[in-house]
Design an enzyme around this catalytic site. Sequence first.
Site, PDB file in Angstrom:
ATOM      1  N   ASP A  69     -75.021  44.042  82.347  1.00  0.00           N
ATOM      2  CA  ASP A  69     -74.068  43.843  83.322  1.00  0.00           C
ATOM      3  C   ASP A  69     -73.386  42.387  83.288  1.00  0.00           C
ATOM      4  O   ASP A  69     -72.724  41.904  84.141  1.00  0.00           O
ATOM      5  CB  ASP A  69     -74.364  44.017  84.551  1.00  0.00           C
ATOM      6  N   HIS A  95     -72.751  52.706  97.585  1.00  0.00           N
ATOM      7  CA  HIS A  95     -73.991  53.535  97.712  1.00  0.00           C
ATOM      8  C   HIS A  95     -73.991  54.105  99.155  1.00  0.00           C
ATOM      9  O   HIS A  95     -73.366  53.543 100.094  1.00  0.00           O
ATOM     10  CB  HIS A  95     -75.241  52.658  97.335  1.00  0.00           C
ATOM     11  N   ASP A 103     -80.587  45.841  80.932  1.00  0.00           N
ATOM     12  CA  ASP A 103     -79.392  46.009  81.244  1.00  0.00           C
ATOM     13  C   ASP A 103     -78.794  44.910  81.771  1.00  0.00           C
ATOM     14  O   ASP A 103     -78.996  44.357  82.730  1.00  0.00           O
ATOM     15  CB  ASP A 103     -79.471  47.188  82.366  1.00  0.00           C
ATOM     16  N   ASP A 130     -75.013  51.625 101.839  1.00  0.00           N
ATOM     17  CA  ASP A 130     -74.055  50.394 101.861  1.00  0.00           C
ATOM     18  C   ASP A 130     -73.005  50.891 102.942  1.00  0.00           C
ATOM     19  O   ASP A 130     -72.916  50.169 103.815  1.00  0.00           O
ATOM     20  CB  ASP A 130     -73.204  50.348 100.737  1.00  0.00           C
TER      21      ASP A 130
HETATM   22  C1  3MF Z   1     -77.280  50.802  87.394  1.00  0.00           C
HETATM   23  C2  3MF Z   1     -75.967  51.130  87.482  1.00  0.00           C
HETATM   24  C3  3MF Z   1     -75.767  51.455  89.015  1.00  0.00           C
HETATM   25  C4  3MF Z   1     -74.932  52.334  89.275  1.00  0.00           C
HETATM   26  C5  3MF Z   1     -74.503  52.445  90.722  1.00  0.00           C
HETATM   27  C6  3MF Z   1     -73.346  53.364  90.899  1.00  0.00           C
HETATM   28  C7  3MF Z   1     -76.558  49.962  90.492  1.00  0.00           C
HETATM   29  O1  3MF Z   1     -77.457  50.835  85.684  1.00  0.00           O
HETATM   30  O2  3MF Z   1     -75.164  51.019  86.851  1.00  0.00           O
HETATM   31  O3  3MF Z   1     -75.778  50.272  89.668  1.00  0.00           O
HETATM   32  O4  3MF Z   1     -73.585  52.106  88.727  1.00  0.00           O
HETATM   33  O5  3MF Z   1     -75.794  52.976  91.402  1.00  0.00           O
HETATM   34  O6  3MF Z   1     -73.495  54.636  90.189  1.00  0.00           O
END
Ligand code: 3MF
Length: 348
Positions: A252, A51, A250, A54
């Site tokens: 992940d 980001h 979401d 970051d």
């Molecule tokens: C949210 C995401 C994000 C993006 C990231 C880079 C925080 O669902 O997937 O993760 O992947 O911002 O584009």
Amino acid sequence: MPQSSDYRFSFGPWNIHEGADPFGPTVRPTVAFAKKLPVYRELGFEGVQFHDDDAVPDVDQKSPEQLRSDARAMKKMLDDAGLVAEFTAPRLWEDPRGVDGGFTSNDAATRQWAIDRTKRCIDIARELNTKFVVLWLAREGTYIREAKNAIDAHKHLLDALNALLQHDKEVEIAIEPKPNEPMDHAYIPTIGHALSIGSQTVDPKRMGGLIETAHAILAGLDPSDEMAFALAAGKLWSVHLNDQNGLKYDQDKSFGAANLRMAYNQVRVLEQSGYPKTRRFIGLDVKAMRTQKAEVATRHLSNSRRIFLALVEKVRTFDSKIEKQLIEARDYEGLEMAHLAHLMGIKI
Ligand code: 3MF
Ligand code: MG
């Protein structure tokens, strides 16, 4: 096993995290960015997804010179750790100004801020020696349909993309579609939407896509078909592999953890396209479970990479003669069983 050098792996610093969720606080100590860098190589990764903040904190507050010199200092840290920056992404969604979106805000000053901030994100990318910028359009959507004029919102988004492409004549922008969360409805929910708006810009060849497994599943679509759509157009510029257990928040999850066969098919389509030859990255946008203790809170990354490579091996060792015969005979029950047996390591 496939040579790990076939594929290049990346992740973002947000993938090593403290475990907070909307219902509870952090459960693991913060790992400083500098402490995360050595972990990349240890786990077999070479690319860092950033980001903008970051790479350079307080992006909006810094003079252009300060921004560039801070980014150069970050580049030096990457060089010292033997790593490269894959992309930068503007984190518009955490700024109070972006509360109702940036590029598609109803407020002209906010739209301008989003464009200016993203231009800075591009400048950071260039100092980190990458031309690649990713837009996850987090709040570019609505909680209620009546809140914005959706037709105007798409025009605003296109204006923003054009301004960004014109700001830097070499930048390449990939949109990461996601259908919902944090908004009820996002304006760019699928790769079809992303590539369509890209094709309307002043320079379509510098517009592409990044596909995340979980985002495709949340849109009710098959991630490997979403990838195939982008691959057929030469537009799959990165991936966020992970997993998602149906239509929930979401998640992940680690790659392959919810649906191994769906993971296999994503690897399969990447292999069919010759993705490793593009030298583009396999990004893993995975989160450790909140229950995971700090000492083992990077296993989700190494496990996902390992599952990916094991599935590459599975794809490469599937008997192509049997595949051809079964397809010619239109025996898809047989074909399905052949794939399942191969995945499970059992004889038909
Ligand atoms: C949210 C995401 C994000 C993006 C990231 C880079 C925080 O669902 O997937 O993760 O992947 O911002 O584009
Ligand atoms: Mg992602």
